[in-house]
Design a protein around this motif. Structure first.
Motif, PDB file in Angstrom:
ATOM      1  N   SER A 106       0.799  -1.222   0.000  1.00 33.11           N
ATOM      2  CA  SER A 106       0.000   0.000   0.000  1.00 33.11           C
ATOM      3  C   SER A 106       0.831   1.271   0.000  1.00 33.11           C
ATOM      4  O   SER A 106       0.442   2.250  -0.628  1.00 33.11           O
ATOM      5  N   PRO A 107       2.006   1.324   0.666  1.00 28.60           N
ATOM      6  CA  PRO A 107       2.792   2.565   0.585  1.00 28.60           C
ATOM      7  C   PRO A 107       3.202   2.903  -0.842  1.00 28.60           C
ATOM      8  O   PRO A 107       3.252   4.071  -1.222  1.00 28.60           O
ATOM      9  N   ALA A 108       3.473   1.901  -1.691  1.00 28.18           N
ATOM     10  CA  ALA A 108       3.857   2.168  -3.083  1.00 28.18           C
ATOM     11  C   ALA A 108       2.692   2.759  -3.851  1.00 28.18           C
ATOM     12  O   ALA A 108       2.863   3.657  -4.673  1.00 28.18           O
ATOM     13  N   ILE A 109       1.473   2.258  -3.581  1.00 24.86           N
ATOM     14  CA  ILE A 109       0.296   2.812  -4.248  1.00 24.86           C
ATOM     15  C   ILE A 109       0.103   4.262  -3.820  1.00 24.86           C
ATOM     16  O   ILE A 109      -0.192   5.138  -4.625  1.00 24.86           O
ATOM     17  N   ALA A 110       0.258   4.517  -2.546  1.00 23.07           N
ATOM     18  CA  ALA A 110       0.092   5.883  -2.051  1.00 23.07           C
ATOM     19  C   ALA A 110       1.083   6.829  -2.705  1.00 23.07           C
ATOM     20  O   ALA A 110       0.761   7.971  -3.028  1.00 23.07           O
ATOM     21  N   GLN A 111       2.300   6.349  -2.891  1.00 27.61           N
ATOM     22  CA  GLN A 111       3.308   7.194  -3.521  1.00 27.61           C
ATOM     23  C   GLN A 111       2.970   7.477  -4.971  1.00 27.61           C
ATOM     24  O   GLN A 111       3.308   8.532  -5.503  1.00 27.61           O
ATOM     25  N   SER A 112       2.300   6.541  -5.647  1.00 28.87           N
ATOM     26  CA  SER A 112       1.952   6.754  -7.054  1.00 28.87           C
ATOM     27  C   SER A 112       0.774   7.695  -7.217  1.00 28.87           C
ATOM     28  O   SER A 112       0.533   8.201  -8.307  1.00 28.87           O
ATOM     29  N   MET A 113      -0.001   7.909  -6.134  1.00 19.45           N
ATOM     30  CA  MET A 113      -1.146   8.813  -6.181  1.00 19.45           C
ATOM     31  C   MET A 113      -1.056   9.804  -5.026  1.00 19.45           C
ATOM     32  O   MET A 113      -1.874   9.797  -4.114  1.00 19.45           O
ATOM     33  N   PRO A 114      -0.046  10.678  -5.054  1.00 22.14           N
ATOM     34  CA  PRO A 114       0.129  11.619  -3.941  1.00 22.14           C
ATOM     35  C   PRO A 114      -0.972  12.678  -3.935  1.00 22.14           C
ATOM     36  O   PRO A 114      -1.663  12.898  -4.930  1.00 22.14           O
ATOM     37  N   ILE A 131      -2.224  16.170  -4.338  1.00 19.15           N
ATOM     38  CA  ILE A 131      -1.788  17.372  -5.046  1.00 19.15           C
ATOM     39  C   ILE A 131      -2.996  18.293  -5.204  1.00 19.15           C
ATOM     40  O   ILE A 131      -4.076  17.843  -5.588  1.00 19.15           O
ATOM     41  N   GLN A 132      -2.801  19.562  -4.921  1.00 22.56           N
ATOM     42  CA  GLN A 132      -3.846  20.570  -5.104  1.00 22.56           C
ATOM     43  C   GLN A 132      -3.317  21.679  -6.005  1.00 22.56           C
ATOM     44  O   GLN A 132      -2.292  22.292  -5.699  1.00 22.56           O
ATOM     45  N   VAL A 187     -10.181  14.406 -13.376  1.00 23.36           N
ATOM     46  CA  VAL A 187      -8.943  14.139 -12.646  1.00 23.36           C
ATOM     47  C   VAL A 187      -9.244  13.774 -11.194  1.00 23.36           C
ATOM     48  O   VAL A 187      -8.680  12.814 -10.636  1.00 23.36           O
ATOM     49  N   SER A 188     -10.150  14.501 -10.564  1.00 26.26           N
ATOM     50  CA  SER A 188     -10.487  14.212  -9.172  1.00 26.26           C
ATOM     51  C   SER A 188     -11.150  12.848  -9.041  1.00 26.26           C
ATOM     52  O   SER A 188     -10.809  12.053  -8.148  1.00 26.26           O
ATOM     53  N   GLU A 189     -12.099  12.566  -9.927  1.00 31.80           N
ATOM     54  CA  GLU A 189     -12.792  11.279  -9.859  1.00 31.80           C
ATOM     55  C   GLU A 189     -11.840  10.107 -10.067  1.00 31.80           C
ATOM     56  O   GLU A 189     -11.936   9.080  -9.383  1.00 31.80           O
ATOM     57  N   ASN A 224      -7.352  12.563  -4.862  1.00 24.28           N
ATOM     58  CA  ASN A 224      -5.949  12.824  -4.516  1.00 24.28           C
ATOM     59  C   ASN A 224      -5.344  13.962  -5.331  1.00 24.28           C
ATOM     60  O   ASN A 224      -4.453  14.665  -4.852  1.00 24.28           O
ATOM     61  N   PHE A 225      -5.801  14.119  -6.574  1.00 27.84           N
ATOM     62  CA  PHE A 225      -5.320  15.213  -7.433  1.00 27.84           C
ATOM     63  C   PHE A 225      -6.520  16.113  -7.693  1.00 27.84           C
ATOM     64  O   PHE A 225      -7.447  15.754  -8.411  1.00 27.84           O
TER      65      PHE A 225
END
Length: 371
Positions: A24-32, A34-35, A60-62, A67-68
């Motif tokens: 899961s940490p790798a997935i989180a890093q791939s979808m940081p 961002i605003q 993008v948000s959906e 996350n973005f």
């Protein structure tokens, strides 16, 4: 079709497919998280053209489960509409939604990512950008200006604008004060027109007060909403300077380079989706709007052929001048014009023949219509 699933699958499919094998940490890093802020060149009241940026932000948000996120601001909320690209290159905002030809005063080459007089139609522009090397060529130039370019909307062919008096000959253009954008203004000036660069929300009062004699904007749907028919009765066509108009995102170069690859892919995919949405929406809404305008007294007029020919020659004169003086312009222009010859040759075969036959049937009353 579920847009969220489509966009998420096309842009982030690689992440999803590998999900079972990744911690899961790798997935989180791939979808940081961002605003971003996106300033538009358009007011919220013009829902279709302004809506292109909102569509991108929504997709993008959906697709990233929030996350973005991109907050869209109307013209004037952060900077005036015609200063949107400057706000991006300076880092005031991460992104803007605009029309590149608004910035021809910085360099005429800006227009080649939007539209130029007697250029490509919408399908031709899309073909050149995505398959003819156009995207790389325009981004080579825009990157040198601190910007990354992503198409995000197209209006299709536009109307020629609203005039307070009839245009019966080239002589009638002399001294005419006209709100007109991009290189069309440079072209028209060769025929005596005095071009004015005015943001969309300021056109109506300028026409009403007589500060300008004519104005072009987009087409029936937006023009009817803005009420131009109340202060300028003659509505001319076609907008030979806009056989299409690409709206786009300009992203700050540094911010673009910082994005994860998955977000870059998503933003580009969302831009493509917004382009299809906008063109379809205008194609759906313009037929109803043009009928309402005529019912309200608008007088439709085609530009006389001698005016069209004079404008064509003036545009070519301008292009000769730019080719001789502006290497950045010439590199992109040569590619676009080479494809222009090819696409209009093909258009004559199937598309034009079919459309012409169907238009004749429409005039004969042979097509179902509500009148």
């Amino acid at each position: 079709m579920d847009r969220r699933k489509f966009i998420k699958g096309s842009a982030l499919g690689g992440v999803g497919a590998a999900g079972a094998a990744l911690a899961s940490p790798a997935i989180a890093q791939s979808m940081p998280k961002i605003q971003w802020r996106c300033t538009s060149s358009f007011p919220k009241s013009l829902d279709t053209i302004y809506g292109g940026a909102e569509d991108v932000a929504k997709y993008v948000s959906e697709a990233t489960d929030g996350n973005f996120t991109i907050q869209v601001y109307a013209a004037g909320e952060i900077v005036p509409g015609l200063q949107a690209a400057d706000a991006v290159s300076s880092g005031t905002v991460e992104m803007c939604h605009t029309a590149p030809y608004y910035y021809v005063g910085k360099n005429p080459a800006y227009a080649l990512g939007a539209t130029i007089p007697f250029g490509l139609n919408a399908r031709g522009m899309h073909a050149w950008l995505y398959y003819g090397g156009g995207m790389d060529l325009v981004n080579e130039f825009y990157n040198s200006e601190g910007l990354h370019y992503i198409p995000a909307g197209n209006t299709g062919a536009q109307m020629g604008g609203w005039f307070r008096k009839e245009i019966n000959s080239v002589a009638d253009l002399s001294g005419l004060k006209m709100r007109i954008a991009g290189l069309a203004g440079n072209t028209m000036s060769k025929l005596g027109v005095v071009p004015q660069q005015i943001a969309g929300g300021d056109i109506y009062p300028s026409l009403e007060r007589g500060t300008i004699d004519a104005a072009e904007w987009i087409g029936p749907y937006d023009d009817e909403k803005l009420g131009f028919y109340k202060v300028a009765p003659y509505y001319y066509y076609p907008g030979w300077w806009e056989g299409n108009l690409i709206l786009n995102l300009f992203v700050n170069n540094d911010k673009w380079n910082e994005l994860p690859d998955a977000y870059k892919s998503l933003l580009q995919t969302a831009g493509r989706a917004a382009t299809i949405e906008m063109l379809a929406e205008y194609d759906y809404k313009n037929p109803t709007a043009i009928k309402k305008l005529v019912q309200n007294g608008t007088q439709l007029r085609p530009f006389p052929q001698d005016v069209m020919q004079a404008c064509f020659e003036a545009a070519n004169e301008l292009y000769d001048e730019l080719n001789a003086s502006n290497p950045a312009w010439k590199k992109i222009f040569d590619s676009q014009m080479a494809f222009r010859g090819e696409t209009y040759l093909w258009n004559q075969v199937a598309e034009y023949t079919f459309d012409t036959f169907m238009m004749v049937k429409q005039r004969e009353g042979a097509l179902a219509t509500d009148g």
